[in-house]
Motif scaffolding. Structure first.
Motif, PDB file in Angstrom:
ATOM      1  N   LEU A  50      -0.187 -54.502   8.251  1.00 31.92           N
ATOM      2  CA  LEU A  50      -0.406 -53.049   8.626  1.00 31.92           C
ATOM      3  C   LEU A  50      -1.190 -52.753   9.641  1.00 31.92           C
ATOM      4  O   LEU A  50      -2.110 -53.474  10.102  1.00 31.92           O
ATOM      5  CB  LEU A  50      -1.181 -52.508   7.479  1.00 31.92           C
ATOM      6  N   PRO A  51      -1.133 -51.660  10.304  1.00 33.99           N
ATOM      7  CA  PRO A  51      -1.918 -51.073  11.456  1.00 33.99           C
ATOM      8  C   PRO A  51      -3.375 -51.146  11.156  1.00 33.99           C
ATOM      9  O   PRO A  51      -3.668 -50.878  10.022  1.00 33.99           O
ATOM     10  CB  PRO A  51      -1.331 -49.849  11.770  1.00 33.99           C
ATOM     11  N   ILE A  52      -4.143 -51.476  12.037  1.00 34.79           N
ATOM     12  CA  ILE A  52      -5.430 -51.506  11.861  1.00 34.79           C
ATOM     13  C   ILE A  52      -6.211 -50.468  11.033  1.00 34.79           C
ATOM     14  O   ILE A  52      -7.013 -50.331  10.281  1.00 34.79           O
ATOM     15  CB  ILE A  52      -6.432 -51.820  13.020  1.00 34.79           C
ATOM     16  N   ILE A  86      -7.732 -48.416   3.759  1.00 33.58           N
ATOM     17  CA  ILE A  86      -7.448 -48.861   2.366  1.00 33.58           C
ATOM     18  C   ILE A  86      -8.546 -49.805   1.929  1.00 33.58           C
ATOM     19  O   ILE A  86      -9.136 -49.542   0.673  1.00 33.58           O
ATOM     20  CB  ILE A  86      -6.172 -49.743   2.351  1.00 33.58           C
ATOM     21  N   SER A  87      -9.127 -50.532   2.814  1.00 33.89           N
ATOM     22  CA  SER A  87     -10.301 -51.189   2.473  1.00 33.89           C
ATOM     23  C   SER A  87     -11.532 -50.226   2.214  1.00 33.89           C
ATOM     24  O   SER A  87     -12.444 -50.388   1.071  1.00 33.89           O
ATOM     25  CB  SER A  87     -10.827 -52.067   3.871  1.00 33.89           C
ATOM     26  N   LEU A 137       6.987 -45.531   9.577  1.00 30.10           N
ATOM     27  CA  LEU A 137       5.650 -44.873   9.698  1.00 30.10           C
ATOM     28  C   LEU A 137       4.632 -45.963  10.481  1.00 30.10           C
ATOM     29  O   LEU A 137       3.996 -45.692  11.405  1.00 30.10           O
ATOM     30  CB  LEU A 137       4.993 -44.471   8.624  1.00 30.10           C
ATOM     31  N   MET A 138       4.861 -47.191   9.912  1.00 29.38           N
ATOM     32  CA  MET A 138       4.231 -48.302  10.174  1.00 29.38           C
ATOM     33  C   MET A 138       4.708 -48.740  11.838  1.00 29.38           C
ATOM     34  O   MET A 138       3.718 -49.182  12.523  1.00 29.38           O
ATOM     35  CB  MET A 138       4.195 -49.422   9.586  1.00 29.38           C
ATOM     36  N   LEU A 157      -3.187 -39.618   9.552  1.00 31.10           N
ATOM     37  CA  LEU A 157      -4.387 -39.925   9.174  1.00 31.10           C
ATOM     38  C   LEU A 157      -5.566 -39.092   9.684  1.00 31.10           C
ATOM     39  O   LEU A 157      -6.591 -38.968   9.025  1.00 31.10           O
ATOM     40  CB  LEU A 157      -4.724 -41.602   9.857  1.00 31.10           C
ATOM     41  N   GLY A 158      -5.025 -38.256  10.586  1.00 35.69           N
ATOM     42  CA  GLY A 158      -6.169 -37.269  11.043  1.00 35.69           C
ATOM     43  C   GLY A 158      -6.941 -37.842  12.139  1.00 35.69           C
ATOM     44  O   GLY A 158      -8.085 -37.450  12.168  1.00 35.69           O
ATOM     45  N   ILE A 159      -6.514 -38.918  12.885  1.00 31.13           N
ATOM     46  CA  ILE A 159      -7.392 -39.573  13.742  1.00 31.13           C
ATOM     47  C   ILE A 159      -7.500 -38.891  15.011  1.00 31.13           C
ATOM     48  O   ILE A 159      -6.273 -38.568  15.595  1.00 31.13           O
ATOM     49  CB  ILE A 159      -7.150 -41.197  14.009  1.00 31.13           C
TER      50      ILE A 159
END
Length: 119
Positions: free
Chosen positions: A43-45, A51-52, A106-107, A117-119
């Motif tokens: 997955l993208p970083i 998730i972590s 999306l990935m 994600l709102g980044i």
């Protein structure tokens, strides 16, 4: 001519954990009980970190009963992960077959992922 070795065989290996997380009836329970599998590294970083962080929030919340402000701060990652989940389900029209395609798209689109994600 179609061969059985392309998309169908690649997808479960790459996004199996994410698919199980997003299709779980209770995402919080899934985060607290299921271990993160190796395929998360595909997955993208930004999503790996999210998730972590969400898993950490859930585990810490179950272990400690902190004051309300700390609980609100810790739940931010879970809220963002739920936003991604809701977006994927909305884009797929609630269809599991479309959900798999939506996750793959999306990935592959970092700009859209960062927007969700709102980044």
């Amino acid at each position: 001519m179609y061969t059985s070795g392309s998309i169908d065989d690649d997808f479960p290996f790459q996004y199996n954990y994410l698919l199980s997380l997003f299709t779980a009836p209770d995402m919080v329970k899934h985060l607290s009980q299921a271990s993160i599998s190796e395929d998360i590294y595909a997955l993208p970083i930004h999503l790996q970190r999210l998730i972590s962080e969400a898993k950490e929030e859930v585990v810490l919340e179950r272990r400690t009963k902190a004051n309300e402000q700390n609980q609100q701060q810790r739940s931010l990652a879970l809220i963002r992960l739920e936003r991604v989940r809701n977006y994927v389900w909305m884009q797929s029209g609630g269809d599991i077959a479309n959900l798999m395609m939506t996750l793959t798209e999306l990935m592959g689109d970092e700009d859209e992922l960062e927007n969700v994600l709102g980044i």
